[in-house]
Each structure stands twice: as C-alpha cells, then as structure tokens.
Design an enzyme around this catalytic site. Structure first.
Site, PDB file in Angstrom:
ATOM      1  N   LYS A 203      40.835  34.508  38.248  1.00 23.33           N
ATOM      2  CA  LYS A 203      39.461  34.064  38.492  1.00 23.33           C
ATOM      3  C   LYS A 203      38.886  33.533  37.184  1.00 23.33           C
ATOM      4  O   LYS A 203      38.780  34.267  36.196  1.00 23.33           O
ATOM      5  CB  LYS A 203      38.604  35.211  39.021  1.00 23.33           C
ATOM      6  CG  LYS A 203      37.169  34.792  39.348  1.00 23.33           C
ATOM      7  CD  LYS A 203      36.365  35.957  39.885  1.00 23.33           C
ATOM      8  CE  LYS A 203      34.928  35.547  40.210  1.00 23.33           C
ATOM      9  NZ  LYS A 203      34.136  36.696  40.703  1.00 23.33           N
ATOM     10  N   LYS A 257      40.898  31.407  41.950  1.00 23.55           N
ATOM     11  CA  LYS A 257      39.512  30.991  42.162  1.00 23.55           C
ATOM     12  C   LYS A 257      38.967  30.398  40.865  1.00 23.55           C
ATOM     13  O   LYS A 257      39.109  31.017  39.813  1.00 23.55           O
ATOM     14  CB  LYS A 257      38.675  32.197  42.586  1.00 23.55           C
ATOM     15  CG  LYS A 257      37.216  31.876  42.886  1.00 23.55           C
ATOM     16  CD  LYS A 257      36.432  33.140  43.245  1.00 23.55           C
ATOM     17  CE  LYS A 257      34.977  32.785  43.561  1.00 23.55           C
ATOM     18  NZ  LYS A 257      34.171  33.992  43.874  1.00 23.55           N
TER      19      LYS A 257
END
Length: 333
Positions: A203, A257
C-alpha cells in the site's frame, strides 16, 4: 516462450484473427467477469440514507438498510463480495479511535444485517484506525509518531469484533509491521480460524486516495501525511519484501493499492509468489474516469471496462472497485 515469430509477413498476418467478433473472442487472452469484482461500499449511520459523495460521482454513503439493498444487487449481478468502509463524523472520532473496537459500531451493525438478509454475499472489513481517530491516521499517535506495536494490539481487537459480526475477510490496511501474524493469532484464539485475511501488503503513500478521505470523513482531520508507514511510490523491491512477510505471517491473499499506477507491482507479485493477488482501484482512479466521462472527453463505460481488464492482464485475481455494480451490468449486456 519463443519470442521469434514462426513466419514473416506476408505469410504471417496478425490482423487475420481480428477480422470478426467470433475470432476475436476465441483469441482473447484475458477475460473480465463479475466474479472478479469486489464492490467497495461506504457506510453512514442512519436509515434510508443515500448521501452523494461530491468527489466520487455516482457513489453514495449508504446506511445499513441501504447497504443491504446493495448486497442484494451484488447477488443478482453475480458480484461475490462487498468491501465495507465507515464514514465517521468529526465528533465521533477520538485520539485513540475507541470506536474501532466497539462491537456495535457502524461496520458491525451493517455486517450483521447484511449477513442476515444476504448471507451468500461475502463481506470484507477494512481494518485500520483512520476512520475513527481525530488525527486521521491509521494507528495510534504520540508526539507526532505513529506507534506500531501499540496499534497492532488495537487492530487485533478490531478484527475479532468484526469477525464476530459476520465479516468473512479481514483486510488490514494500516501497514503496521507484524500485524498479519498478530491478527491471525487473535482470530484463531477467538475461534475464527475460518475467517480469511487479505493483507494490504503493498500500500503506497499515494495522491490517489483524496476522494476516499472525503468519503469517510478524514480529509479535514488528517494531521501531516502517512509516509512513515505507507510505501514510497518509487519502490518496487520493497513491495516484494512486504508481500513475502505478509504471506509468511499467514495472509490468505495480498493486495496492491492503488491499482492502475502500480500494475507493474501486481505483475511482479503474481509472478514471484503465485499467491491470490488483488488490486484496489482506488477513489482517485474512479473519480478521474467519471469526471472525464461526464465532460465528454472519454467513453465512460469503455474506459471503465478497459481499466478493469488491465488488472486481469497484469495478473490480478480480483479487483476491489467502486465500479463493481456498473461494470457487472455492462458485462452482462
């Protein structure tokens, strides 16, 4: 793979298989279906609430009863699961984010009612403190520092109350070190060995999260930035280390992400680990496509489907997206 063509032009004409629809379908290397989609849904307290989110045209904050309707739509469209995220007003946030571990918080109440009415649709729970803290960070903070180990202890409790409420997948998005192993142990000890963990393994500290922060109410409260725990967008090898650690700690699947700006990371993860790999088409990606479509600059439906297909081509097994319902309808046409 033999990279040299078996023949040369004019004997070999790569346009030949493209001439007809039936042939293009036969030669298609990747396919997008409703089975690949997880529908990202923003919750808000109340009843009969469908509150538009200005930065995400077409997306609404939904009260639990409206979220049930979304789950029914998902079932009808063949979407396997919903990923739920809570909106919290400023007056509902605290320094230590105590609401995260409240077994009767918005997430838990929504999960219970959805599972009662639509048990066959999977539910994924975001695990982090940013929807609940008055400083907007994913963890506990002291003197400007995000506390890793102290935060993990809270995340274990948050995960257990979510599992008790009926969530099928726990998805820690906080990026604290060691949290996957700790959550796995906490879930198993509490009798939830069957509950999956999908780790937000890679992320990044991205500019593409802006609309989401508005959606959950943290945009105006965030103090500083998240670069001490989310990843540097310049790094690729580091993502492989993060994924390796999360898988070793017991993650059932891993996530990259944001999505489209990091397709190279998706490809590397799938190639290097072969584990179930997901990507999150985040709010900024959604908002850009919707804004361009609303201005007539692109064909919105085609751009939506093309962007989702890119994840499959990169190796993703599934995509978390705000487009899920619209995409499933378009696929079923």
């Amino acid at each position: 793979m033999n990279k040299k063509p078996l023949a040369r032009f004019p004997a070999l004409r790569l346009r030949r298989p493209r001439q007809t629809d039936w042939s293009r379908r036969l030669y298609e290397e990747n396919n997008l279906s409703a089975n690949d989609l997880i529908w990202a849904v923003i919750l808000k307290d109340g009843k009969n609430v469908r509150e538009p989110i200005a930065a995400m045209p077409g997306v609404h904050r939904l009260s639990p009863d409206e979220a049930v309707k979304a789950a029914i739509q998902a079932r009808e469209l063949g979407i396997p699961a919903l990923a739920l995220f809570p909106y919290t007003d400023a007056d509902g946030r605290t320094e230590h984010g105590e609401e995260a571990t409240n077994p009767d918080n918005l997430m838990c109440r929504a999960a219970r009612i959805i599972k009662k009415e639509v048990p066959e649709v999977g539910l994924m729970a975001d695990v982090a403190l940013d929807p609940y803290t008055d400083h907007g960070h994913d963890g506990l903070m002291r003197d400007g520092e995000i506390l890793n180990d102290e935060t993990v202890e809270i995340l274990i409790k948050q995960s257990v109350v979510q599992a008790q409420a009926g969530f099928d997948v726990i998805a820690p998005s906080d990026m604290m070190d060691g949290r996957v192993a700790a959550i796995r142990s906490g879930l198993d000890t509490a009798g939830f060995s069957h509950v999956q963990i999908m780790a937000y393994a890679a992320k990044y500290a991205s500019a593409f999260y802006g609309p989401y922060r508005e959606a959950i109410g943290s945009a105006g409260v965030l103090q500083g930035d998240k670069r001490t725990y989310q990843m540097n967008p310049a790094n690729s090898d580091e993502a492989m280390r993060e994924v390796a650690l999360d898988l070793a700690e017991g993650a059932d699947s891993v996530m990259v992400k944001p999505g489209l700006p990091y397709l190279d990371i998706v490809r590397r993860v799938k190639d290097e680990f072969g584990a179930p790999t997901f990507a999150f088409q985040v709010s900024g990606e959604y908002a850009m496509i919707k804004a361009a479509a609303q201005n007539g600059w692109i064909d919105g439906e085609r751009a939506m489907l093309e962007s989702l297909l890119a994840f499959k081509r990169a190796g993703a097994d599934g995509i978390i997206t705000y487009f899920a319902a619209d995409a499933a309808r378009a696929i079923h046409k």
